[in-house]
Design an enzyme around this catalytic site. Structure first.
Site, PDB file in Angstrom:
ATOM      1  CD  GLU A 103       6.999  -5.558  -1.763  1.00 35.25           C
ATOM      2  OE1 GLU A 103       7.352  -4.651  -2.547  1.00 35.25           O
ATOM      3  OE2 GLU A 103       7.637  -6.596  -1.598  1.00 35.25           O
TER       4      GLU A 103
ATOM      5  CD  GLU B 131       2.454   5.677  -5.353  1.00 36.27           C
ATOM      6  OE1 GLU B 131       2.071   5.731  -4.181  1.00 36.27           O
ATOM      7  OE2 GLU B 131       2.845   4.625  -5.893  1.00 36.27           O
TER       8      GLU B 131
ATOM      9  N   GLY C 231       0.844  -1.191   0.000  1.00 33.98           N
ATOM     10  CA  GLY C 231       0.000   0.000   0.000  1.00 33.98           C
ATOM     11  C   GLY C 231       0.874   1.234   0.000  1.00 33.98           C
TER      12      GLY C 231
ATOM     13  N   GLY D  29       2.170   2.382   5.406  1.00 32.20           N
ATOM     14  CA  GLY D  29       3.274   1.488   5.788  1.00 32.20           C
ATOM     15  C   GLY D  29       3.934   1.943   7.079  1.00 32.20           C
TER      16      GLY D  29
ATOM     17  CB  CYS E  35       3.289   0.046  -6.654  1.00 31.56           C
ATOM     18  SG  CYS E  35       3.543  -1.611  -7.285  1.00 31.56           S
TER      19      CYS E  35
END
Ligand code: NAP
Ligand code: MG
Length: 500
Positions: A268, A402, A245, A250, A303
C-alpha cells in the site's frame, strides 16, 4: 471520556504517562539483542520522549522463531474461528478501554491533533479489529463445480508468519488494517512500526497478550527500516510481507522477496490524488470544505491526500477562496489542545522535505496564494501552514511527487475529458474524486480514473467493509473489507476422488 478533556487535562495525562519501549517477542518485553536504543522525539517541541529498542537482524531471527513455533503449535492457527473471534473481540475492547492512553501515545509520538487520535485513530483501530473478529466465523469455504467423479474442497488456510511493516502517519490504524485480518485468519504476526511512531504498537502487544492471544502469535519489533525492516523482508522463514509506506521502499520489498524465499508481498504505497471539481458541482461549499480537509487533515500526511485540486477554470477563483477560508481556521496548534485541527509535521526531515517542495514549486513557476511557511518555530516543534499553490502545471514536481505535507496544487481544466487525463497523468493511482451533478459525467469519469477508490461528490469517505488500496505505483493488494483476507491466506484445493 476524551470528549470532556481540556488541554490541561491532556497535558497532565501526558505527564503521568509511562512508555513501554522494548520489543515484544514470544509473549515478553525484551531489549534489543544489541542493547541499542534510539531516541523518540516529540515533534510538537523537539524534545526526547523515550529511548526505544533498536531491533536488528538477531531480533528478527528471534521473533520469526517465536512466530513460527506458535504457528506450528496451532494454539492460534488451528483454533476454531469462533474462539479466535472471542479473543480478538477482547483485544478490541482492551484497546478501546485504553483510548486516552493510546491516543496520547500517537499524538506525542508523531504530532497529530489529540482530537484526531482520540476520535479517529484509536476508535478506527478498535472498529477494524472488531470487524475482522466478527467476520472470521461467517466466511465459508467453497466446493468446486467439478464432475461427479470428485469433490474438490477449496479452503483458505493461513499463510504462516506475516510481517507487517507500517508507516508513521496513522500508526495504530495502519497496523490494525494489517493485524486485524492477519490474526483473524490464524497467522502469527510480527509488526514493525516506523521509527517515528513505535509507542502505540509496543503498548498494544501486552493488550493482545492480556486478551489471550498466545505467546509468539503477535510480536512487535521497533527499529529502523534499513535494519529490522530489511531483515524481515529478506528472512527465509517469513511467508508474507504486508507493507504500507512509500513506493520507493515498497520496491525494496519486492527485491528482498526475489532475493530470498519469494515470500508474497502486498504494498500500500503513496498517492497524488486528483480531486476533480466540475463547474456543475452540486455544492461548492461542501466541495471546498472537503478539498481543504482532504489536504490539510493530518498535516497532509495522508497517502490519499487530495494534493491535486483539478478544478474547472470558470469556478477556480471561487473554490480557492473557499478553501482558504477553511485553511484560516485550521492553523497549526499544540497537538494536545483538543481545539487544534492541524498538528506538527512528524520530524525535522519531513519538515525540510515539505519546505523544500514549497521552494521547488515557486522556482518552477507556481504561485503560493496561501500559507507557505514554517510556523511556531519558537516551540521547538515542526509546523507548516496550510499551503495553496495556484497556476500549477501537472508536469511540475509539486504535481507529480508525493509531498506528504499540507500543500495543495491547483490545476485548471476546461473540459471533463481533460480533467480525467490530468488526473491519470501520475505514477500513482490510490484514489480520485469527482464532483458533478451530472450522473453520466460522474460515472464516465469514475470508470476512466485509474485508482483503487473513486469518490463521487465526497472526499475520503470510507468504511471498513470497503476495500482500500492502489493501482499503478500505489501498490497492489487491498486493506480493509473481506478482500484483505486474501492476502493472509493460501488457497488450497483438496481433490477427493469418489469414482462414478
Ligand atoms: P517509508 O519510509 O516507506 O517507511 C514505511 C516503513 O518501511 C517504515 O516502517 C520504515 O521503517 C520501513 N522502511 C524504510 N526503509 C526501509 C528499507 N530500506 N527496508 C525495509 N523497510 C524500510 O514511509 P513513511 O515515511 O513511514 O510513510 C509515508 C509513506 O507511506 C508515504 O509514501 C505514504 O503515501 C505511504 N502511506 C500509504 C498508505 C496506503 O494505504 N496506501 C497509507 C499510509 C501511508 P523506518 O521508518 O523505521 O525506517
Ligand atoms: Mg521512515
Amino acid at each position: 471520556m476524551s470528549a470532556v478533556l481540556s488541554i490541561d487535562n491532556w497535558k497532565s495525562e501526558a505527564d503521568r504517562l509511562s512508555f513501554r519501549t522494548e520489543a515484544f517477542i514470544g509473549g515478553k518485553y525484551v531489549a534489543a539483542a544489541s542493547g541499542k536504543t534510539f531516541d523518540r522525539i516529540n515533534p510538537a517541541n523537539g524534545k526526547v520522549l523515550a529511548q526505544v529498542a533498536a531491533c536488528d537482524k538477531e531480533d528478527v531471527d528471534r521473533a520469526v522463531k517465536a512466530a513460527r513455533a506458535a504457528f506450528d503449535k496451532g494454539a492460534w492457527s488451528r483454533r476454531a474461528p469462533s474462539d479466535r473471534k472471542k479473543v480478538m473481540l477482547k483485544f478490541a475492547d482492551l484497546i478501546e478501554k485504553h483510548t486516552t492512553e493510546l491516543a496520547l501515545l500517537e499524538t506525542l509520538d508523531m504530532g497529530k491533533p489529540i482530537r484526531d487520535s482520540s476520535k479517529i485513530d484509536v476508535p478506527g483501530s478498535v472498529n477494524c479489529i472488531r470487524w475482522y473478529a466478527e467476520a472470521i466465523d461467517k466466511v465459508y469455504d467453497e466446493i468446486a463445480p467439478t464432475g461427479p467423479e470428485a469433490v474438490s474442497l477449496i479452503r483458505r488456510e493461513p499463510v504462516g508468519v506475516v510481517a507487517a511493516v507500517v508507516p508513521w502517519n496513522f500508526p495504530l490504524m495502519m497496523a490494525s488494517w494489517k493485524i486485524g485480518p492477519a490474526l483473524a485468519t490464524g497467522n502469527s504476526v510480527i509488526l514493525k512500526p516506523a521509527e517515528q511512531s513505535p509507542l502505540s504498537a509496543i503498548r498494544i502487544a501486552e493488550l493482545a497478550a492480556e486478551a489471550g492471544i498466545p505467546e509468539g502469535v503477535f510480536n512487535v519489533l521497533p527499529g529502523f527500516g534499513e535494519t529490522a525492516g530489511q531483515a524481515l523482508g529478506r528472512h527465509n522463514d517469513v511467508d508474507c510481507i504486508t507493507f504500507t509506506g512509500s513506493a520507493e521502499v515498497g520496491k525494496y520489498f519486492l527485491k528482498y522477496s526475489g532475493e530470498s524465499n519469494m515470500k508474497r508481498v502486498s504494498l500500500e504505497c503513496g498517492g497524488k490524488t486528483p480531486n476533480i471539481i466540475m463547474a456543475d458541482c452540486p455544492d461548492l461549499d461542501a466541495a471546498a470544505t472537503a478539498a481543504a480537509w482532504g489536504i490539510f487533515f493530518n498535516q497532509g500526511e495522508v497517502c490519499n491526500a487530495g494534493s491535486r485540486l483539478i478544478v474547472e477554470e470558470s469556478i477556480k477563483d471561487e473554490v480557492v477562496e473557499k478553501i482558504k477560508a477553511v485553511g484560516r481556521k485550521l492553523q497549526p496548534g499544540d497537538p494536545l489542545d483538543p481545539k487544534t485541527g492541524m498538528g506538527a509535521i512528524v520530524d525535522k526531515t519531513q519538515l525540510d522535505r515539505v519546505l523544500g517542495y514549497i521552494d521547488t514549486g515557486k522556482k518552477e513557476g507556481a504561485k503560493v496564494v496561501f500559507g507557505g511557511a514554517r510556523v511556531r518555530a519558537e516551540t521547538g516543534g515542526y509546523y507548516v501552514e496550510p499551503t495553496i499553490f495556484d497556476d500549477v502545471d501537472n508536469k511540475m514536481t509539486i504535481a507529480q511527487e508525493e509531498i506528504f505535507g499540507p500543500v495543495l496544487s491547483t490545476i485548471t481544466f476546461t473540459d471533463p475529458e481533460e480533467a480525467v487525463r490530468i488526473g491519470n497523468d501520475s505514477i500513482y493511482g490510490l484514489a480520485a474524486a469527482v464532483w458533478t451533478r451530472d450522473i453520466t459525467k460522474a460515472l464516465k469519469a469514475a470508470r476512466r480514473l485509474r485508482a483503487g477508490v473513486v469518490w463521487v461528490n465526497c472526499f475520503d469517505n470510507g468504511h471498513i467493509s470497503s476495500p482500500f488500496g492502489g493501482f499503478k505505483q500505489s501498490g497492489f493488494g487491498r486493506d480493509k473489507s473481506l478482500h484483505a483476507m486474501d492476502k493472509y491466506t493460501e488457497l488450497k484445493a483438496t481433490w477427493i476422488h469418489i469414482g462414478n
